[in-house]
Scaffold this motif. Structure first.
Motif, PDB file in Angstrom:
ATOM      1  N   GLU A  17       0.821  -1.303  -0.384  1.00  0.00           N
ATOM      2  CA  GLU A  17      -0.158  -0.056  -0.021  1.00  0.00           C
ATOM      3  C   GLU A  17       0.942   1.001  -0.063  1.00  0.00           C
ATOM      4  OE1 GLU A  17      -3.279   2.178   2.232  1.00  0.00           O
ATOM      5  OE2 GLU A  17      -2.819  -0.068   2.911  1.00  0.00           O
ATOM      6  N   GLY A  18       1.792   1.220   0.827  1.00  0.00           N
ATOM      7  CA  GLY A  18       2.857   2.666   0.307  1.00  0.00           C
ATOM      8  C   GLY A  18       3.554   2.348  -0.140  1.00  0.00           C
ATOM      9  N   LEU A  19       4.120   1.537  -0.767  1.00  0.00           N
ATOM     10  CA  LEU A  19       4.322   1.647  -1.678  1.00  0.00           C
ATOM     11  C   LEU A  19       2.931   1.820  -3.514  1.00  0.00           C
ATOM     12  CD1 LEU A  19       5.396   0.148  -5.084  1.00  0.00           C
ATOM     13  CD2 LEU A  19       7.292   1.067  -3.742  1.00  0.00           C
ATOM     14  N   LEU A  20       2.551   1.531  -3.267  1.00  0.00           N
ATOM     15  CA  LEU A  20       1.494   1.740  -5.183  1.00  0.00           C
ATOM     16  C   LEU A  20       1.232   3.731  -4.387  1.00  0.00           C
ATOM     17  CD1 LEU A  20      -0.667  -0.875  -4.656  1.00  0.00           C
ATOM     18  CD2 LEU A  20       1.073  -0.243  -6.365  1.00  0.00           C
ATOM     19  N   ARG A  21       1.355   4.326  -3.343  1.00  0.00           N
ATOM     20  CA  ARG A  21       0.471   5.167  -2.855  1.00  0.00           C
ATOM     21  C   ARG A  21       2.079   6.231  -3.350  1.00  0.00           C
ATOM     22  NH1 ARG A  21      -4.349   6.017  -0.923  1.00  0.00           N
ATOM     23  NH2 ARG A  21      -4.652   4.404   0.120  1.00  0.00           N
ATOM     24  N   ALA A  22       3.659   5.758  -2.995  1.00  0.00           N
ATOM     25  CA  ALA A  22       4.069   6.754  -2.883  1.00  0.00           C
ATOM     26  C   ALA A  22       4.854   6.757  -4.262  1.00  0.00           C
ATOM     27  CB  ALA A  22       5.605   5.770  -2.380  1.00  0.00           C
ATOM     28  N   VAL A  23       4.599   5.788  -5.367  1.00  0.00           N
ATOM     29  CA  VAL A  23       5.233   5.730  -6.860  1.00  0.00           C
ATOM     30  C   VAL A  23       3.341   6.798  -7.489  1.00  0.00           C
ATOM     31  CG1 VAL A  23       4.598   4.559  -9.098  1.00  0.00           C
ATOM     32  CG2 VAL A  23       5.631   3.456  -6.797  1.00  0.00           C
ATOM     33  N   ARG A  24       2.209   6.873  -7.176  1.00  0.00           N
ATOM     34  CA  ARG A  24       1.577   8.011  -7.651  1.00  0.00           C
ATOM     35  C   ARG A  24       1.668   9.056  -7.216  1.00  0.00           C
ATOM     36  NH1 ARG A  24      -2.860   6.993 -10.087  1.00  0.00           N
ATOM     37  NH2 ARG A  24      -1.768   4.927 -10.327  1.00  0.00           N
ATOM     38  N   ALA A  25       1.979   9.445  -5.920  1.00  0.00           N
ATOM     39  CA  ALA A  25       2.852  10.863  -5.437  1.00  0.00           C
ATOM     40  C   ALA A  25       4.106  11.180  -6.185  1.00  0.00           C
ATOM     41  CB  ALA A  25       2.895  10.792  -4.579  1.00  0.00           C
ATOM     42  N   ALA A  26       4.866  10.104  -6.357  1.00  0.00           N
ATOM     43  CA  ALA A  26       6.400  10.573  -7.383  1.00  0.00           C
ATOM     44  C   ALA A  26       5.773  10.701  -8.864  1.00  0.00           C
ATOM     45  CB  ALA A  26       7.445   9.496  -7.014  1.00  0.00           C
ATOM     46  N   ALA A  27       5.137   9.771  -9.634  1.00  0.00           N
ATOM     47  CA  ALA A  27       4.553  10.245 -10.420  1.00  0.00           C
ATOM     48  C   ALA A  27       3.305   9.874 -10.962  1.00  0.00           C
ATOM     49  CB  ALA A  27       5.362   9.110 -11.419  1.00  0.00           C
ATOM     50  N   PRO A  28       1.925  11.296 -10.813  1.00  0.00           N
ATOM     51  CA  PRO A  28       0.828  10.440 -11.272  1.00  0.00           C
ATOM     52  C   PRO A  28       0.443  10.355 -12.475  1.00  0.00           C
ATOM     53  CG  PRO A  28       1.569  13.006  -9.823  1.00  0.00           C
ATOM     54  CD  PRO A  28       2.686  12.170 -11.172  1.00  0.00           C
ATOM     55  N   VAL A  50      -6.374  -1.386  -2.991  1.00  0.00           N
ATOM     56  CA  VAL A  50      -5.303   0.787  -3.173  1.00  0.00           C
ATOM     57  C   VAL A  50      -5.877   0.531  -3.555  1.00  0.00           C
ATOM     58  CG1 VAL A  50      -3.669   1.305  -2.778  1.00  0.00           C
ATOM     59  CG2 VAL A  50      -3.826   0.278  -0.767  1.00  0.00           C
ATOM     60  N   GLY A  51      -5.316   0.050  -5.447  1.00  0.00           N
ATOM     61  CA  GLY A  51      -5.321   0.219  -6.596  1.00  0.00           C
ATOM     62  C   GLY A  51      -7.074   0.750  -7.231  1.00  0.00           C
ATOM     63  N   ALA A  52      -8.056   0.059  -6.506  1.00  0.00           N
ATOM     64  CA  ALA A  52      -9.586   0.855  -6.892  1.00  0.00           C
ATOM     65  C   ALA A  52      -9.657   1.950  -6.032  1.00  0.00           C
ATOM     66  CB  ALA A  52     -10.437  -0.488  -6.049  1.00  0.00           C
ATOM     67  N   GLU A  53      -9.316   2.846  -5.026  1.00  0.00           N
ATOM     68  CA  GLU A  53      -8.848   4.164  -4.498  1.00  0.00           C
ATOM     69  C   GLU A  53      -8.029   5.262  -5.309  1.00  0.00           C
ATOM     70  OE1 GLU A  53      -7.214   6.807  -0.943  1.00  0.00           O
ATOM     71  OE2 GLU A  53      -7.476   4.186  -0.947  1.00  0.00           O
ATOM     72  N   LEU A  54      -6.419   4.376  -6.024  1.00  0.00           N
ATOM     73  CA  LEU A  54      -6.014   5.030  -6.742  1.00  0.00           C
ATOM     74  C   LEU A  54      -6.578   5.478  -8.293  1.00  0.00           C
ATOM     75  CD1 LEU A  54      -2.430   4.139  -4.899  1.00  0.00           C
ATOM     76  CD2 LEU A  54      -3.733   6.151  -4.826  1.00  0.00           C
ATOM     77  N   GLY A  55      -6.703   3.481  -9.260  1.00  0.00           N
ATOM     78  CA  GLY A  55      -6.887   4.472 -10.013  1.00  0.00           C
ATOM     79  C   GLY A  55      -5.998   4.392 -11.344  1.00  0.00           C
ATOM     80  N   ILE A  90      10.542  -1.443 -10.518  1.00  0.00           N
ATOM     81  CA  ILE A  90      10.597  -1.435  -8.637  1.00  0.00           C
ATOM     82  C   ILE A  90      10.967  -2.168  -7.847  1.00  0.00           C
ATOM     83  CG2 ILE A  90       8.671  -0.460  -8.368  1.00  0.00           C
ATOM     84  CD1 ILE A  90      10.006   1.963  -6.991  1.00  0.00           C
ATOM     85  N   ASP A  91      11.537  -2.482  -7.041  1.00  0.00           N
ATOM     86  CA  ASP A  91      10.987  -3.645  -5.902  1.00  0.00           C
ATOM     87  C   ASP A  91       9.373  -3.434  -5.529  1.00  0.00           C
ATOM     88  OD1 ASP A  91      12.817  -5.312  -6.936  1.00  0.00           O
ATOM     89  OD2 ASP A  91      14.222  -4.715  -5.407  1.00  0.00           O
ATOM     90  N   ALA A  92       9.633  -3.491  -4.590  1.00  0.00           N
ATOM     91  CA  ALA A  92       8.063  -3.625  -3.628  1.00  0.00           C
ATOM     92  C   ALA A  92       8.039  -2.975  -2.218  1.00  0.00           C
ATOM     93  CB  ALA A  92       7.480  -4.180  -3.445  1.00  0.00           C
ATOM     94  N   ASP A  93       9.976  -3.115  -2.012  1.00  0.00           N
ATOM     95  CA  ASP A  93      10.132  -3.489  -1.076  1.00  0.00           C
ATOM     96  C   ASP A  93      10.608  -1.782   0.058  1.00  0.00           C
ATOM     97  OD1 ASP A  93      12.753  -2.996  -1.807  1.00  0.00           O
ATOM     98  OD2 ASP A  93      13.183  -5.380  -0.721  1.00  0.00           O
ATOM     99  N   PHE A  94      10.562  -0.966  -0.766  1.00  0.00           N
ATOM    100  CA  PHE A  94      11.098   0.373  -0.322  1.00  0.00           C
ATOM    101  C   PHE A  94      12.755   0.487  -0.913  1.00  0.00           C
ATOM    102  CE2 PHE A  94       6.850   1.618   0.558  1.00  0.00           C
ATOM    103  CZ  PHE A  94       6.183   3.034   0.307  1.00  0.00           C
ATOM    104  N   SER A  95      13.537  -0.436  -1.450  1.00  0.00           N
ATOM    105  CA  SER A  95      14.714  -0.110  -1.211  1.00  0.00           C
ATOM    106  C   SER A  95      15.320   0.716  -2.088  1.00  0.00           C
ATOM    107  CB  SER A  95      15.337  -1.592  -1.784  1.00  0.00           C
ATOM    108  OG  SER A  95      15.640  -2.680  -1.172  1.00  0.00           O
ATOM    109  N   PHE A  96      14.465   1.282  -3.408  1.00  0.00           N
ATOM    110  CA  PHE A  96      14.595   2.134  -4.299  1.00  0.00           C
ATOM    111  C   PHE A  96      13.031   2.982  -3.570  1.00  0.00           C
ATOM    112  CE2 PHE A  96      15.129  -2.143  -6.663  1.00  0.00           C
ATOM    113  CZ  PHE A  96      16.500  -1.810  -6.607  1.00  0.00           C
ATOM    114  N   ASP A  97      14.185   4.569  -3.932  1.00  0.00           N
ATOM    115  CA  ASP A  97      12.623   5.639  -4.331  1.00  0.00           C
ATOM    116  C   ASP A  97      12.032   5.701  -4.855  1.00  0.00           C
ATOM    117  OD1 ASP A  97      11.947   7.859  -3.006  1.00  0.00           O
ATOM    118  OD2 ASP A  97      13.495   8.906  -2.755  1.00  0.00           O
TER     119      ASP A  97
END
Length: 252
Positions: A17-28, A50-55, A90-97
């Motif tokens: 969930e955090g990764l999906l939100r971070a990706v969408r915030a960084a690259a809408p 989460v995807g249903a919310e973010l689209g 990108i990995d899901a574990d936040f190793s990459f920003d």
């Protein structure tokens, strides 16, 4: 360019969930594709919610845990069939920003076939790693570059942006590696076909939650494949040189 971020997952419910939100915030403007290998912890369910919310978030459910390479091959096929021009991994574990994603996309827009988030160019780092792990990774990459003749510092980084045309040109679907050697195999093929690769410095951090997927078996596979590819390429060059010499020899 239509871009999509591909996230392979297995038991990443604490991170997804955090990764999906971070990706969408960084690259809408990008789409997101989660490729889940039947995670028993409910990663796919959480990603779909989460995807249903973010689209613009798709979840590709695979029947079982089948390796990183196979997950990416399936993800690439899905993304290309959906008409995307640039594929980010990108990995899901936040190793990459995820904040670096726009920079990778900008490199591709500027003409690169592949942009790599690199730990081993000036400005890159692995701040959380113990000395032995840092040495293993750094010298493993140096060995890989030397054996395969790759003009890149970080052949195993999984944080990349690929132009569609270069993946199609190298017939990515015929690659064989299934661990992190998959990244090296792609780079090897791209260099062999004259693709343009650029590296951007990144800070690589250990995962926040969950268990690392790295194992001794994966490391052995990677080094074994690199050595085999290098030997095969050397034989190919020798044979090509011999044919050229014979073609240029005067008749007896």
């Amino acid at each position: 360019m239509r871009a999509v971020v591909i996230v392979p997952t297995y038991d990443e419910v604490e991170n997804i969930e955090g990764l999906l939100r971070a990706v969408r915030a960084a690259a809408p403007g990008v789409g997101i594709l989660v490729v889940d290998d039947a995670s028993p912890d409910g990663t796919a369910v959480r990603a779909e919610a989460v995807g249903a919310e973010l689209g613009r978030v798709d979840v590709l459910r695979r029947p079982g845990k089948d390796g990183l390479g196979n997950a990416y091959r399936a993800g690439f096929a899905h993304a290309l069939a959906s008409g995307h021009d640039v594929l980010v991994t990108i990995d899901a574990d936040f190793s990459f920003d995820p904040a670096v994603i726009p920079s990778l996309l900008a490199e591709v827009e500027a003409g690169s076939d592949v942009a790599i988030g690199s730990r081993y160019v000036t400005g890159g780092s692995t701040p959380d790693w113990p000395i032995h792990r840092r040495a293993l990774s750094r010298y493993g990459n140096r060995y890989t570059g030397w054996v395969l003749g790759l003009p890149i510092r970080d052949a195993t980084s999984g944080f990349r942006a690929y132009r569609r045309s270069v993946l199609e040109a190298i017939s990515y679907e015929t690659t064989q590696a299934n661990g992190y050697a998959f990244m090296t195999e792609l780079a090897f093929r791209i260099v062999a076909t004259g693709g343009r690769i650029t590296e951007l410095p990144i800070e690589f951090r250990d995962r926040r939650w969950g268990t690392s997927k790295m194992s001794g078996r994966i490391i052995v596979e990677s080094m074994g494949r690199v050595s085999w590819w290098g030997a095969r390429e050397k034989v190919r060059r020798i044979r090509s040189g011999n044919r050229a010499t014979m073609a240029g020899s005067p008749p007896a």
